[in-house]
Design an enzyme around this catalytic site. Structure first.
Site, mmCIF file in Angstrom:
data_model
loop_
_atom_site.group_PDB
_atom_site.id
_atom_site.type_symbol
_atom_site.label_atom_id
_atom_site.label_comp_id
_atom_site.label_asym_id
_atom_site.label_seq_id
_atom_site.Cartn_x
_atom_site.Cartn_y
_atom_site.Cartn_z
ATOM 1 N N LYS A 178 -27.639 27.129 7.909
ATOM 2 C CA LYS A 178 -27.425 25.674 7.996
ATOM 3 C C LYS A 178 -26.934 25.281 9.384
ATOM 4 O O LYS A 178 -26.097 25.960 9.964
ATOM 5 C CB LYS A 178 -26.375 25.268 6.954
ATOM 6 N N ASP A 202 -21.654 26.526 -3.250
ATOM 7 C CA ASP A 202 -20.898 26.277 -2.016
ATOM 8 C C ASP A 202 -19.427 26.098 -2.393
ATOM 9 O O ASP A 202 -19.120 25.825 -3.555
ATOM 10 C CB ASP A 202 -21.444 24.996 -1.350
ATOM 11 N N GLY A 260 0.807 -1.232 0.000
ATOM 12 C CA GLY A 260 0.000 0.000 0.000
ATOM 13 C C GLY A 260 0.831 1.268 0.000
ATOM 14 O O GLY A 260 0.290 2.365 -0.173
ATOM 15 N N GLU A 261 2.156 1.142 0.201
ATOM 16 C CA GLU A 261 2.989 2.355 0.188
ATOM 17 C C GLU A 261 3.092 2.889 -1.227
ATOM 18 O O GLU A 261 3.077 2.135 -2.196
ATOM 19 C CB GLU A 261 4.392 2.034 0.747
#
Ligand code: R5P
Length: 302
Positions: A197, A223, A50-51
């Site tokens: 919001k 936004d 995964g590196e």
């Protein structure tokens, strides 16, 4: 002969090279084309554990590099650090982070929290840092290098103006987006307003109406970020209840996680408009020219 050919054939030092990581390939390509300068062909891959691996061939002969890499994921942030390290033989390194992830954790909301935006900003070493519509400009001083947030509102505004909307209005879903909405509608003669919001959880918000005057009008909700789509969904439902004719969703940074796009369309939105700070299918507005403008005049061979 193009700058690319010159670079490859003579190994000449160009005064600026655009170097991109995995997340900003399209935008980096557009910036390089706009400037007519060299674009590095960065290689990257993932090891079995995964590196991440990254290499920028030929970078040793570049004096001035502009690294372009958004950081929507942790792995993209690692790639950014690797890019900076790979370019350490250059005399000058400018870092462009079109979308800077973690910017929303810009302070300690609860005791003991990491100010993630500060932690990540402080690890960036560069001569200058540029980003686009950072969520909160208070994050900029966290970078050691001088940092600038480029405002993409004018190019979003141009796009909205070209949409042939009926009696249009631009709505900020919360007060935090009001500056963006105001600067987008500036010079367009389009009215604007904002809603109130309250965030309930990571993907749930409640929007309070201020009885916006949207009856029979086309409305664009704008936004800085659309992430889960919760904010757009709730705002759309309210606008529709208030008689809006058509509702469009627009943003600078289309993070769009999980089923955000489906949620937004299912709520009745006609279309999503975003910039290419993140490379998504809805990224119809480019910020390439705005970023290229920074480097204009710095691309002449020395
Ligand atoms: C938050 O303050 C941002 O400006 C956006 O409103 C937020 O990130 C949108 O998130 P979501 O799409 O998950 O509602």
């Amino acid at each position: 002969m193009s700058t690319d050919q010159q670079y490859h054939e003579y190994g000449m030092k160009t005064s600026i090279s655009i170097v991109s990581g995995p997340s900003s390939q399209v935008l980096a390509g557009r910036i390089a084309r706009t400037l007519g300068c060299h674009l590095a062909d960065t290689e990257f891959s993932t090891f079995p554990d995964g590196e991440r691996y990254l290499r920028v061939p030929g970078i040793d002969s570049c004096d001035h590099v502009a690294i372009v890499q958004s950081t929507p994921t942790d792995s993209d942030y690692i790639s950014l650090l690797q890019l900076i390290d790979a370019c350490d033989t250059s005399d000058r390194i400018d870092v462009v982070i079109p979308y800077f992830g973690y910017a929303r954790q810009d302070k300690r909301f609860k005791d003991g929290e990491s100010v993630s935006a500060r932690a990540l900003a402080q690890a960036i070493t560069a001569d200058r840092v540029f980003t686009v519509n950072i969520h909160n400009p208070d994050v900029l001083p966290y970078f050691d290098a001088p940092a600038t947030s480029i405002n993409a509102a004018p190019v979003v505004g141009e796009y909205i103006a070209s949409m042939k909307l009926t009696d249009p209005m631009i709505i900020a879903p919360d007060e935090g987006a009001l500056d963006l909405v105001q600067s987008t509608s500036e010079n367009l003669g389009i009215g604007f307003d904002y809603m109130e919001k309250t965030r309930i959880s990571g993907d749930e918000v409640s929007i309070k109406t201020k009885e916006p005057d949207v009856s029979g009008r086309d409305v664009v909700i704008l936004d800085d970020i659309i992430s889960t789509g919760g904010t757009i969904v709730e705002t759309t439902l309210l606008l529709k209840k208030n008689g809006a004719r058509r509702v469009f969703a627009a943003c600078i940074h289309p993070v769009l996680v999980r089923n955000a796009v489906l949620r937004i369309f299912a709520a009745g939105v006609e279309g999503i408009i975003a910039t290419d700070t993140l490379d998504r299918s809805v990224s119809v507005v480019t910020v390439a020219q705005l970023i290229a403008n920074i480097f204009k005049g710095e691309t002449i061979k020395q």
